[in-house]
Design a protein around this motif. Sequence first.
Motif, mmCIF file in Angstrom:
data_model
loop_
_atom_site.group_PDB
_atom_site.id
_atom_site.type_symbol
_atom_site.label_atom_id
_atom_site.label_comp_id
_atom_site.label_asym_id
_atom_site.label_seq_id
_atom_site.Cartn_x
_atom_site.Cartn_y
_atom_site.Cartn_z
ATOM 1 N N GLN A 512 -8.388 0.341 -2.997
ATOM 2 C CA GLN A 512 -7.717 0.758 -1.770
ATOM 3 C C GLN A 512 -8.149 -0.096 -0.582
ATOM 4 O O GLN A 512 -7.365 -0.329 0.344
ATOM 5 C CB GLN A 512 -8.011 2.241 -1.490
ATOM 6 C CG GLN A 512 -7.413 3.196 -2.511
ATOM 7 C CD GLN A 512 -5.891 3.110 -2.548
ATOM 8 O OE1 GLN A 512 -5.239 2.949 -1.509
ATOM 9 N NE2 GLN A 512 -5.322 3.224 -3.743
ATOM 10 N N VAL A 513 -9.394 -0.564 -0.620
ATOM 11 C CA VAL A 513 -9.868 -1.440 0.469
ATOM 12 C C VAL A 513 -9.074 -2.747 0.470
ATOM 13 O O VAL A 513 -8.669 -3.250 1.533
ATOM 14 C CB VAL A 513 -11.375 -1.704 0.299
ATOM 15 C CG1 VAL A 513 -11.873 -2.645 1.384
ATOM 16 C CG2 VAL A 513 -12.151 -0.396 0.320
ATOM 17 N N GLN A 516 -5.440 -2.041 1.838
ATOM 18 C CA GLN A 516 -5.410 -1.921 3.297
ATOM 19 C C GLN A 516 -5.576 -3.279 3.969
ATOM 20 O O GLN A 516 -4.898 -3.584 4.956
ATOM 21 C CB GLN A 516 -6.511 -0.963 3.754
ATOM 22 C CG GLN A 516 -6.318 0.470 3.292
ATOM 23 C CD GLN A 516 -7.488 1.352 3.664
ATOM 24 O OE1 GLN A 516 -8.445 0.901 4.298
ATOM 25 N NE2 GLN A 516 -7.425 2.626 3.270
ATOM 26 N N ARG A 517 -6.445 -4.082 3.430
ATOM 27 C CA ARG A 517 -6.655 -5.421 4.002
ATOM 28 C C ARG A 517 -5.410 -6.285 3.833
ATOM 29 O O ARG A 517 -5.034 -7.040 4.742
ATOM 30 C CB ARG A 517 -7.866 -6.068 3.334
ATOM 31 C CG ARG A 517 -8.288 -7.402 3.934
ATOM 32 C CD ARG A 517 -9.495 -7.938 3.182
ATOM 33 N NE ARG A 517 -9.879 -9.258 3.648
ATOM 34 C CZ ARG A 517 -10.662 -9.507 4.677
ATOM 35 N NH1 ARG A 517 -11.160 -8.504 5.366
ATOM 36 N NH2 ARG A 517 -10.957 -10.749 5.035
ATOM 37 N N GLU A 519 -2.285 -5.238 3.580
ATOM 38 C CA GLU A 519 -1.248 -4.753 4.501
ATOM 39 C C GLU A 519 -1.503 -5.262 5.920
ATOM 40 O O GLU A 519 -0.555 -5.628 6.641
ATOM 41 C CB GLU A 519 -1.219 -3.229 4.467
ATOM 42 C CG GLU A 519 -0.688 -2.655 3.150
ATOM 43 C CD GLU A 519 -0.780 -1.141 3.117
ATOM 44 O OE1 GLU A 519 -1.389 -0.565 4.051
ATOM 45 O OE2 GLU A 519 -0.250 -0.523 2.160
ATOM 46 N N ARG A 520 -2.761 -5.307 6.312
ATOM 47 C CA ARG A 520 -3.076 -5.833 7.653
ATOM 48 C C ARG A 520 -2.732 -7.320 7.746
ATOM 49 O O ARG A 520 -2.174 -7.777 8.752
ATOM 50 C CB ARG A 520 -4.559 -5.599 7.942
ATOM 51 C CG ARG A 520 -5.025 -6.099 9.296
ATOM 52 C CD ARG A 520 -6.394 -5.526 9.627
ATOM 53 N NE ARG A 520 -7.385 -5.889 8.643
ATOM 54 C CZ ARG A 520 -8.134 -6.992 8.689
ATOM 55 N NH1 ARG A 520 -7.946 -7.856 9.684
ATOM 56 N NH2 ARG A 520 -9.025 -7.249 7.770
#
Length: 631
Positions: A512-513, A516-517, A519-520
């Motif tokens: 998940q980390v 999220q990275r 997507e950023r």
Amino acid sequence: TLLTTTIGFWLVLVASTPKLTLNPSSIMTIDNKEESNNQENGQEVEKVPLEVLLVIKNAQNQHGLRHGDYQRYRQYCSRRIRRIRKSLHFVNGNRHHFRKKEITPEIAAKDIRLVTILTSHVPRYLYLPLMSAERAWSYAMELKQLSNTEVRKRFHLIRRMKKAVHFAKILHELSDNDGYDARTKLETQAYYSWMDGNLNFELQLWDKSYELFTRAKTIYEQLAGILIESEAATYSQRANEVAPNIRYCLFNLDESSADVKELMQLKNAPGGSDLLAAKINQTISQLREKQAATLHEVIWLGKKLPIVSEEIRVLVLHYHGLSEELLRASDYDSKIDIYDSILMECKDALQLLKDTIKSEATASTKGYQPRGESQTLDLLAYISHLKYCITIERNIVMADSLEERMLHPTNVDGGKSKQKPPKPDDLVRLYDIALQTLGDKLQIAGVESDEALASSIMAETQAFKAFRCYNVGLTYMVANKWHESMALFEKTVSRCDDAIERFNESKGKRYQVYIQRLERFTSMARGQKCVAHAQILSDDEQEGNAIESAAQLEKQPLSNRLDVYYSDPSVLTDKPNLVAFPPQFEPVPCKPLFFDIANNYVEFPSLDHRMEQKKSGGLGGLVRGWIWGKS
């Protein structure tokens, strides 16, 4: 004669003057009379003040302890003691003989008597045991830094700590006099309790150390509550420094609830001392060894691998608690220190396994049957996998720090950072190292056969390629190469989408980390793509303006527009527009011209009489010429 008479007169006058001698008994008598007179008149005798904590804190901050230089502070204390003894004429003998002089309450009482005469008098006799205790304590802290590599230093450390406690006790006993104010008595008692607590803390006498630290903390908190704000901050800080020591003593007194997590919280708590940090690190290693005794095997690629070495057990336990330890880390430097420590453990474990494999290979050549050679190789692959995972996580933390500094260069260290802001090239280099690490991770024996692990590694590789592509695009933007940067940002978006799809197929919580990275980075790449597109349109508009002025350039001859590139088709025709003809006249400054025409009318004198003339040789010359001929 006059000089002799004057000297004799003064000698007789001095001899006739009666001498006045004072002994200590007479001084005490005078002081007692003055004290009795003050009591009869109803006047209060002024008390002698000594702010112990403020004195030592100012000295420590000014002489090395702000940077942890205990040697410099110890040398300062030695010089200060020597200056005070010389000013008081209280030296230990002379250069030939040593005669130790102890400070007794009667001698220290001189400070009390001098306060009635000098209102700004400093109790210098109390400074001697205070500076002596500080000198011994700083020497002990210096030895504490060296005891990590030299075990014998610890015995010298304990002797110095006992010496510091001895002088702190003398200070407390000397200040227990009616001539000193209540604050001085409380401060000396707190200082003695704190110093004695440090000694018992080093000797691991937890119950007594807990009692002494609690007493010191209570006194400092009470003083902080009644003093002014500027002074209360120092006492509150000392109370906060003592609090972690008290918690550590309670932790050791209640061994049944010993836990590494609690110790890590205590280690990262603000206000801890160097002595406490060393003790906590030692206790953490001991607890991990106890927990490692229950760990006998690990599972790697569906195989159960037995762990025989104690070092490898401690490493595996440390890796399992790494995430919680990183959450407690307060800043970037502490996180990097945690990663470096566990990477050093991985390095030692890998070297141990390689030595074991080498010894087993040597035993097999001699005819022995080594046991568990394949298990040792599998364990080597497992430790290598842990090392690569930790290295990649460390690179991500470093990349996040560089990106934060690149986006907000003024927010680092309160805007006073002297470091240059990082460039996108630094991040590209960091992601290249991560990609190389992932390639090595994929080459581990048995990884390719495991489809789930291989697919996760490929997803991570795709993610790091997207991160690298984004920073390469930023590098091209700095060079004003907008078309290339726009293409790279478009490639970043596609790679981020591909990596997110791969991670979703893996269905792991630890991914998940990464998601999220990614997507950023996708949103940032789309924003930078719009910026590059706008710059391209702006450049096209400027080129259109240049085309509109081509008609004006065509009318000018080539000699007038040499600094502007323009492909003029008239240059290839029969009548190229090269120069303006006829050329225009240009004004020139008036300058006289001189012509030498007088040479045609000058008559020069004849110089024939100065020229050399040939002479005839006579009859002899005629004969020689007829026989041998003329030359």
